[in-house]
Motif scaffolding. Structure first.
Motif, PDB file in Angstrom:
ATOM      1  N   PHE A   6       0.929  -1.320   0.125  1.00 11.70           N
ATOM      2  CA  PHE A   6       0.039  -0.145   0.068  1.00 11.70           C
ATOM      3  C   PHE A   6       0.989   1.478   0.046  1.00 11.70           C
ATOM      4  N   ASP A   7       0.391   2.219  -0.241  1.00 12.82           N
ATOM      5  CA  ASP A   7       0.833   3.643  -0.294  1.00 12.82           C
ATOM      6  C   ASP A   7       0.949   4.239   1.161  1.00 12.82           C
ATOM      7  N   CYS A   8      -0.238   3.847   1.911  1.00 11.50           N
ATOM      8  CA  CYS A   8      -0.354   4.427   3.203  1.00 11.50           C
ATOM      9  C   CYS A   8      -1.216   3.598   4.059  1.00 11.50           C
ATOM     10  N   ILE A   9      -0.979   3.364   5.139  1.00  5.74           N
ATOM     11  CA  ILE A   9      -1.894   2.705   6.091  1.00  5.74           C
ATOM     12  C   ILE A   9      -2.228   3.440   7.079  1.00  5.74           C
ATOM     13  N   VAL A  10      -3.684   3.459   7.505  1.00  6.91           N
ATOM     14  CA  VAL A  10      -4.238   4.285   8.820  1.00  6.91           C
ATOM     15  C   VAL A  10      -4.779   3.220   9.538  1.00  6.91           C
ATOM     16  N   VAL A  11      -4.503   3.230  10.826  1.00  2.00           N
ATOM     17  CA  VAL A  11      -5.018   2.517  11.987  1.00  2.00           C
ATOM     18  C   VAL A  11      -5.972   3.039  12.767  1.00  2.00           C
ATOM     19  N   GLY A  12      -7.406   2.776  12.318  1.00  2.00           N
ATOM     20  CA  GLY A  12      -8.484   3.645  13.020  1.00  2.00           C
ATOM     21  C   GLY A  12      -9.524   4.206  12.154  1.00  2.00           C
ATOM     22  N   GLU A 190      15.836  -0.461   8.917  1.00  2.00           N
ATOM     23  CA  GLU A 190      16.917   0.690   8.958  1.00  2.00           C
ATOM     24  C   GLU A 190      16.029   2.019   9.883  1.00  2.00           C
ATOM     25  N   GLU A 191      15.369   1.375  10.891  1.00  2.88           N
ATOM     26  CA  GLU A 191      14.681   2.312  11.886  1.00  2.88           C
ATOM     27  C   GLU A 191      13.634   3.311  11.397  1.00  2.88           C
ATOM     28  N   ALA A 192      13.156   2.897  10.381  1.00  2.00           N
ATOM     29  CA  ALA A 192      11.881   3.638   9.548  1.00  2.00           C
ATOM     30  C   ALA A 192      10.836   2.531   9.474  1.00  2.00           C
ATOM     31  N   ILE A 193       9.499   2.928   9.844  1.00  5.56           N
ATOM     32  CA  ILE A 193       8.557   2.033   9.757  1.00  5.56           C
ATOM     33  C   ILE A 193       7.949   1.960   8.320  1.00  5.56           C
ATOM     34  N   VAL A 194       7.918   0.788   7.920  1.00  4.27           N
ATOM     35  CA  VAL A 194       7.706   0.432   6.406  1.00  4.27           C
ATOM     36  C   VAL A 194       6.384  -0.432   6.358  1.00  4.27           C
ATOM     37  N   GLY A 195       5.485  -0.485   7.320  1.00  7.23           N
ATOM     38  CA  GLY A 195       4.457  -1.275   7.171  1.00  7.23           C
ATOM     39  C   GLY A 195       4.066  -1.792   8.293  1.00  7.23           C
ATOM     40  N   VAL A 196       2.803  -2.733   8.561  1.00  6.20           N
ATOM     41  CA  VAL A 196       2.445  -3.487   9.703  1.00  6.20           C
ATOM     42  C   VAL A 196       2.301  -4.804   9.441  1.00  6.20           C
ATOM     43  N   VAL A 197       2.206  -5.612  10.655  1.00  7.18           N
ATOM     44  CA  VAL A 197       1.602  -6.785  10.573  1.00  7.18           C
ATOM     45  C   VAL A 197       0.297  -6.644  11.246  1.00  7.18           C
ATOM     46  N   ALA A 198      -0.780  -7.395  10.531  1.00  6.08           N
ATOM     47  CA  ALA A 198      -2.383  -7.255  11.063  1.00  6.08           C
ATOM     48  C   ALA A 198      -2.530  -8.814  11.237  1.00  6.08           C
ATOM     49  N   ARG A 199      -3.832  -8.875  12.074  1.00  3.64           N
ATOM     50  CA  ARG A 199      -4.304 -10.205  11.980  1.00  3.64           C
ATOM     51  C   ARG A 199      -5.666 -10.353  11.378  1.00  3.64           C
ATOM     52  N   ARG A 200      -5.633 -10.936  10.382  1.00  8.79           N
ATOM     53  CA  ARG A 200      -7.000 -11.122   9.572  1.00  8.79           C
ATOM     54  C   ARG A 200      -7.480 -12.557   9.265  1.00  8.79           C
ATOM     55  N   ASP A 201      -8.563 -12.601   9.695  1.00 13.91           N
ATOM     56  CA  ASP A 201      -9.330 -14.040   9.665  1.00 13.91           C
ATOM     57  C   ASP A 201      -8.487 -15.007  10.251  1.00 13.91           C
ATOM     58  N   GLY A 202      -7.891 -14.682  11.427  1.00 11.78           N
ATOM     59  CA  GLY A 202      -6.866 -15.311  12.362  1.00 11.78           C
ATOM     60  C   GLY A 202      -5.479 -15.607  11.956  1.00 11.78           C
ATOM     61  N   GLN A 203      -5.206 -15.052  10.685  1.00 15.23           N
ATOM     62  CA  GLN A 203      -3.906 -15.154  10.218  1.00 15.23           C
ATOM     63  C   GLN A 203      -3.240 -13.901  10.281  1.00 15.23           C
ATOM     64  N   ALA A 204      -1.801 -13.982  10.490  1.00 16.13           N
ATOM     65  CA  ALA A 204      -1.081 -12.775  10.440  1.00 16.13           C
ATOM     66  C   ALA A 204      -0.833 -12.404   8.970  1.00 16.13           C
ATOM     67  N   VAL A 205      -0.951 -11.207   8.421  1.00 25.52           N
ATOM     68  CA  VAL A 205      -0.641 -10.864   7.374  1.00 25.52           C
ATOM     69  C   VAL A 205       0.285  -9.619   7.268  1.00 25.52           C
ATOM     70  N   ARG A 206       1.079  -9.656   6.212  1.00 25.97           N
ATOM     71  CA  ARG A 206       2.152  -8.669   6.146  1.00 25.97           C
ATOM     72  C   ARG A 206       1.888  -7.494   5.165  1.00 25.97           C
ATOM     73  N   VAL A 212       2.672   5.087   8.008  1.00 26.16           N
ATOM     74  CA  VAL A 212       1.568   4.426   8.859  1.00 26.16           C
ATOM     75  C   VAL A 212       1.094   5.593   9.781  1.00 26.16           C
ATOM     76  N   VAL A 213      -0.107   5.655   9.701  1.00 25.87           N
ATOM     77  CA  VAL A 213      -0.994   6.866  10.525  1.00 25.87           C
ATOM     78  C   VAL A 213      -1.399   6.000  11.540  1.00 25.87           C
ATOM     79  N   LEU A 214      -1.301   6.273  12.885  1.00 26.27           N
ATOM     80  CA  LEU A 214      -1.863   5.839  14.285  1.00 26.27           C
ATOM     81  C   LEU A 214      -3.158   6.809  14.412  1.00 26.27           C
ATOM     82  N   ALA A 215      -4.234   6.323  14.334  1.00 26.51           N
ATOM     83  CA  ALA A 215      -5.493   6.981  14.684  1.00 26.51           C
ATOM     84  C   ALA A 215      -6.289   5.999  15.524  1.00 26.51           C
ATOM     85  N   SER A 216      -6.005   5.319  16.282  1.00 27.15           N
ATOM     86  CA  SER A 216      -6.619   4.320  17.268  1.00 27.15           C
ATOM     87  C   SER A 216      -7.065   4.538  18.508  1.00 27.15           C
TER      88      SER A 216
END
Length: 513
Positions: A6-12, A190-206, A212-216
């Protein structure tokens, strides 16, 4: 583990996150994803449960008429409205005054200076259904609609209207939303955030993304975290909004060295219906459980004593802190009391039949007897408190016979002779029938959170004090903006201001790839 890009992931999926996602999409991010651990039926976070109030700098009636739906320029209604401009100095002063001067000046400056542009963006881009808040922020006095307290904008259908507008705009823009999908880990490179691991349908997805924008949201829905940060007794506070704000964003950010800041012992807490559910807001009644009519009457605890100055200031400058005061009373409850002179001024959305359990009585003695069946411990003290208050009102009126009751201004109608005065709007409780409503503390959101750069909404590192590359934050997870109290309507505006900044900065990172 396969990776989806993705180009941007927003949490919330609340107001702040929606602003960030849409701003990122508009600024060049081709593929934007919103993650939320809630099910689809709980979309919108705490924004859904608000009254839709937006505090903003404005130049008065003519400035805002073009963006509201319930008043037309040149109409008869418009000619009856009294609305003073609300300046940057007013807004800044209100935040600083209510926070005891502790609020981060940089955050306050950014919020205030960008508030009007953010509201215009919401109107133009999101089609937020703004209205003038007659029912909450104005009183009809001598044929004039008099706005008070600096805050004049609301939305059609409150928070539900806010989130509905966001959802339509996001859908039209092609922003993806994955529900029932919590973010559980950051991907670092290299100390930069380049994504998240999420849990979807019981499975970890990369899920890879340069931003990444935290808005949770905060941690108000976690009894454990409330006890840890706010202190003993806060486990019995009732959650006003989403039950899904349990501090996940704090834990994620701390795992990569983010700096915490702000008032972790403070929160937005208000007078709330005693009979409301304990651990979750109600998707139907939502903000109607708020009970903010106390400036028109008195608040008395189970020992029969007053414990706040109900007329200290306009409601939207006191309601966010009075929940804490109720929490500190015996049993964590109190009663709001009025007589027939003011019951007609109470808002139907909060005090209407079918919305709240009401106790009516033809005498104060009868009222005390009925309340004793519901937890009032000292009937005699209850009656003495009201009697003493009434005498103080009478004494003030005799000394100041020209002072007129006016709920739209600080009228100085006071019981200043009492150790705990009612500083404004003091009318005697003498005219039957009498009304009482039982209230408790409802917690809205917590004030402690992540430190961010005011200009970019980038999350700061505890070690370096500089933004962590690829990580941004907006909404109630931002720390350092509010301390102890806050001016009503500031939360949604702040979420929009910093959400727009976060989304635009995320797009800058995406364009570099």
């Amino acid at each position: 583990m396969a990776t989806t890009n993705f180009d941007c992931i927003v949490v919330g999926s609340g107001n702040a996150g929606s602003c960030a996602a849409l701003a990122a999409k508009d600024s060049g991010c081709s593929r934007v994803l919103i993650l939320d651990k809630c099910p689809p039926d709980w979309v919108g976070g705490n924004g859904y449960f608000t009254a839709g109030a937006h505090r903003t700098v404005h130049g008065g009636l003519a400035d805002l008429l073009p963006i509201v739906r319930n008043v037309s320029p040149g109409s008869d209604l418009a000619s009856t409205i009294d609305m003073d401009p609300y300046t940057a100095e007013d807004f800044t002063g209100d935040i600083m005054r209510l926070g005891g001067g502790r609020s981060d000046p940089g955050l306050v400056k950014t919020l205030v200076e960008n508030s009007r542009d953010a509201v215009q963006w919401l109107h133009d881009r999101v089609r937020t259904p703004f209205t003038f808040s007659f029912n909450r922020q104005a009183y009809l006095v001598d044929g004039r609609q008099k706005f008070w307290g600096g805050m004049v904008l609301s939305t059609d259908n409150g928070g539900k209207g806010v989130i509905d507008a966001h959802q339509k705009a996001l859908n039209e823009a092609g922003v993806e939303i994955w529900f029932d999908t919590p973010a559980i880990e950051f991907i670092l490179e290299e100390e930069a955030i380049v994504g998240v691991v999420a849990r979807r349908d019981g499975q970890a997805v990369r899920l890879a993304a340069p931003a990444v924008v935290l808005a949770s949201g905060g941690y108000e829905s976690s009894r454990e975290m409330r006890g840890k940060y706010l202190g003993p007794g806060w486990e019995r506070a009732k959650v006003r909004g989403t039950p899904y704000n349990t501090g996940d964003g704090l834990a994620l950010a701390r795992s990569v060295g983010a700096k915490l800041t702000g008032d972790f012992a403070g929160c937005h807490s208000t007078c709330w219906d005693f009979d409301a559910a304990a651990d979750t807001g109600d998707r139907l009644l939502s903000n109607q459980y708020t009970k903010s009519g106390y400036p028109l009457g008195l608040m008395v605890n189970s020992n029969g004593l007053r414990f706040v100055d109900e007329g200290e200031d306009f409601r939207n400058y006191t309601y966010a802190k009075f929940g804490r005061e109720i929490m500190n009373q015996p049993g964590g409850c109190a009663w709001q009391v009025w007589d027939s002179k003011t019951t007609s001024w109470l808002r139907d959305e909060e005090y209407g039949d079918g919305v709240v359990r009401k106790v009516w009585a033809n005498t104060l003695e009868e009222l005390a007897e009925t309340l004793a069946e519901d937890g009032l411990q000292d009937k005699a003290q209850f009656l003495d408190t009201i009697h003493t208050y009434n005498l103080a009102v009478d004494a003030f009126v005799q000394q100041h016979p020209t002072t007129k009751w006016d709920p739209a201004v600080k009228d100085d109608l006071s019981t200043h002779s009492l150790p705990l005065p009612k500083s404004n709007w003091a009318l005697p409780i003498t005219s039957p029938p009498f009304l009482a409503v039982k209230v408790t503390c409802g917690i809205t959101f917590t004030f402690g959170g992540l430190a961010i750069d005011p200009d970019t909404a980038g999350v700061l590192s505890e070690e370096t004090g500089k933004p962590i590359t690829g990580l941004f934050c907006t909404g109630e997870l931002v720390g350092g903006l509010f301390y102890g109290n806050y001016p009503g309507g500031s939360g949604l505006t702040a979420g929009a201001v910093f959400g727009i900044k976060a989304g635009r900065e995320a797009a800058k990172l995406a364009r570099r790839l």
